[in-house]
Scaffold this active site. Structure first.
Site, PDB file in Angstrom:
ATOM      1  N   CYS A 123       0.842  -1.186   0.000  1.00 17.83           N
ATOM      2  CA  CYS A 123       0.000   0.000   0.000  1.00 17.83           C
ATOM      3  C   CYS A 123       0.887   1.249   0.000  1.00 17.83           C
ATOM      4  O   CYS A 123       1.790   1.371   0.820  1.00 17.83           O
ATOM      5  CB  CYS A 123      -0.883  -0.047   1.238  1.00 17.83           C
ATOM      6  SG  CYS A 123      -1.569   1.515   1.740  1.00 17.83           S
ATOM      7  N   GLU A 124       0.621   2.142  -0.928  1.00 13.96           N
ATOM      8  CA  GLU A 124       1.439   3.358  -1.017  1.00 13.96           C
ATOM      9  C   GLU A 124       1.178   4.328   0.128  1.00 13.96           C
ATOM     10  O   GLU A 124       1.950   5.246   0.344  1.00 13.96           O
ATOM     11  CB  GLU A 124       1.226   4.054  -2.359  1.00 13.96           C
ATOM     12  CG  GLU A 124      -0.128   4.670  -2.558  1.00 13.96           C
ATOM     13  CD  GLU A 124      -0.274   5.319  -3.926  1.00 13.96           C
ATOM     14  OE1 GLU A 124      -0.998   6.321  -4.006  1.00 13.96           O
ATOM     15  OE2 GLU A 124       0.313   4.835  -4.912  1.00 13.96           O
ATOM     16  N   HIS A 125       0.105   4.114   0.875  1.00 16.98           N
ATOM     17  CA  HIS A 125      -0.210   5.030   1.976  1.00 16.98           C
ATOM     18  C   HIS A 125       0.472   4.654   3.285  1.00 16.98           C
ATOM     19  O   HIS A 125       0.764   5.524   4.098  1.00 16.98           O
ATOM     20  CB  HIS A 125      -1.729   5.091   2.197  1.00 16.98           C
ATOM     21  CG  HIS A 125      -2.476   5.573   1.002  1.00 16.98           C
ATOM     22  ND1 HIS A 125      -3.700   5.068   0.626  1.00 16.98           N
ATOM     23  CD2 HIS A 125      -2.159   6.506   0.067  1.00 16.98           C
ATOM     24  CE1 HIS A 125      -4.107   5.677  -0.475  1.00 16.98           C
ATOM     25  NE2 HIS A 125      -3.192   6.546  -0.837  1.00 16.98           N
ATOM     26  N   HIS A 126       0.684   3.351   3.510  1.00 14.67           N
ATOM     27  CA  HIS A 126       1.246   2.912   4.792  1.00 14.67           C
ATOM     28  C   HIS A 126       2.438   1.966   4.650  1.00 14.67           C
ATOM     29  O   HIS A 126       2.999   1.538   5.653  1.00 14.67           O
ATOM     30  CB  HIS A 126       0.167   2.204   5.625  1.00 14.67           C
ATOM     31  CG  HIS A 126      -1.036   3.050   5.862  1.00 14.67           C
ATOM     32  ND1 HIS A 126      -2.173   2.959   5.091  1.00 14.67           N
ATOM     33  CD2 HIS A 126      -1.270   4.040   6.762  1.00 14.67           C
ATOM     34  CE1 HIS A 126      -3.061   3.836   5.517  1.00 14.67           C
ATOM     35  NE2 HIS A 126      -2.546   4.517   6.525  1.00 14.67           N
ATOM     36  N   GLN A 167      -4.997  -0.536  -4.888  1.00 10.88           N
ATOM     37  CA  GLN A 167      -5.557  -1.638  -5.676  1.00 10.88           C
ATOM     38  C   GLN A 167      -6.300  -1.156  -6.919  1.00 10.88           C
ATOM     39  O   GLN A 167      -6.158  -1.733  -8.002  1.00 10.88           O
ATOM     40  CB  GLN A 167      -6.488  -2.475  -4.803  1.00 10.88           C
ATOM     41  CG  GLN A 167      -7.132  -3.627  -5.548  1.00 10.88           C
ATOM     42  CD  GLN A 167      -7.981  -4.492  -4.656  1.00 10.88           C
ATOM     43  OE1 GLN A 167      -7.730  -4.610  -3.468  1.00 10.88           O
ATOM     44  NE2 GLN A 167      -9.004  -5.112  -5.219  1.00 10.88           N
ATOM     45  N   CYS A 181      -3.211  -2.716   5.757  1.00 11.39           N
ATOM     46  CA  CYS A 181      -3.459  -1.399   6.347  1.00 11.39           C
ATOM     47  C   CYS A 181      -4.859  -1.336   6.956  1.00 11.39           C
ATOM     48  O   CYS A 181      -5.117  -0.508   7.828  1.00 11.39           O
ATOM     49  CB  CYS A 181      -3.260  -0.280   5.323  1.00 11.39           C
ATOM     50  SG  CYS A 181      -4.302  -0.416   3.867  1.00 11.39           S
ATOM     51  N   HIS A 183      -5.955  -6.164   2.556  1.00 10.71           N
ATOM     52  CA  HIS A 183      -5.067  -5.025   2.793  1.00 10.71           C
ATOM     53  C   HIS A 183      -4.678  -4.993   4.267  1.00 10.71           C
ATOM     54  O   HIS A 183      -5.530  -4.818   5.130  1.00 10.71           O
ATOM     55  CB  HIS A 183      -5.772  -3.718   2.416  1.00 10.71           C
ATOM     56  CG  HIS A 183      -6.057  -3.611   0.954  1.00 10.71           C
ATOM     57  ND1 HIS A 183      -5.415  -2.703   0.141  1.00 10.71           N
ATOM     58  CD2 HIS A 183      -6.896  -4.299   0.139  1.00 10.71           C
ATOM     59  CE1 HIS A 183      -5.848  -2.834  -1.097  1.00 10.71           C
ATOM     60  NE2 HIS A 183      -6.753  -3.786  -1.125  1.00 10.71           N
TER      61      HIS A 183
END
Length: 194
Positions: free
Chosen positions: A79-82, A120, A150, A148
């Site tokens: 995940c690019e956020h976490h 995704q 996250c 996910h």
């Protein structure tokens, strides 16, 4: 990565270990910065690969104009956020229009996009668009089902929730029967392996 980039990466990991309250000099962590560097080098190798080149390397003329489906392609992404894992499977189908692509190239192309920091929904679109632009079929369908971390390890902490995303192009979008055939094929029970 160059040795300078590797050094900077390992220094950053050492800093993270210190900031979370760990002692990076203790026995179990001494080699951790290098291990993390090597892991990220592998998990992010998609940035160094071109999906169009992979597909073009195995393109063949064919009179086949029926659906080609590769289903249950396992993938691991982050995940690019976490920077936490995304774990799932991808189903990819296309309807040839004068040419087909080597079957092993489809999972390789999925890995190229999975081995980048991702969301995704974007990965689903990227897979469909790469096939559409390179193979130029009558239609492309991609469905991604994933868990996910996250969502499971932090935040709402909902274990075993699955996210499903799709990208439909050409006949899969415009023709309901083609779309239904694809959906029934990806949802059919698996038969014993041959």
């Amino acid at each position: 990565m160059s040795s300078e980039k590797a050094k900077r990466f390992e220094e950053a990991v050492t800093t993270i270990l210190e900031l979370i309250g760990e002692d990076p000099t203790r026995e179990g962590l001494v080699k951790t910065p290098h291990r993390v560097y090597r892991a990220f080098e592998h998990m992010c190798e998609g940035y160094r690969m071109d999906p169009k080149k992979v597909l073009n390397d195995a393109m063949f003329e064919s009179s086949n104009d029926e659906m080609v489906l590769v289903r249950d392609i396992e993938f691991y992404s982050m995940c690019e956020h976490h920077l936490l894992p995304i774990i799932g499977r991808v189903h990819v189908a296309y309807i040839p229009d004068g040419k087909v692509v080597g079957l092993s190239k489809i999972p390789r192309m999925v890995n190229i996009f999975a081995r980048r920091l991702q969301i995704q929904e974007q990965m689903t679109e990227q897979i469909a668009d790469a096939i559409l632009e390179t193979v130029q079929p009558k239609g492309v369908a991609v469905v991604v089902e994933a868990r996910h971390m996250c969502m499971e390890m932090r935040g709402v902490e909902k274990i075993n929730s699955t996210t499903v995303s799709s990208a439909l192009r050409g006949l899969f979008k415009s023709d309901a029967k083609t779309r239904e055939e694809f959906m029934s094929m990806i949802n059919a029970p698996l038969r014993p392996r041959y």
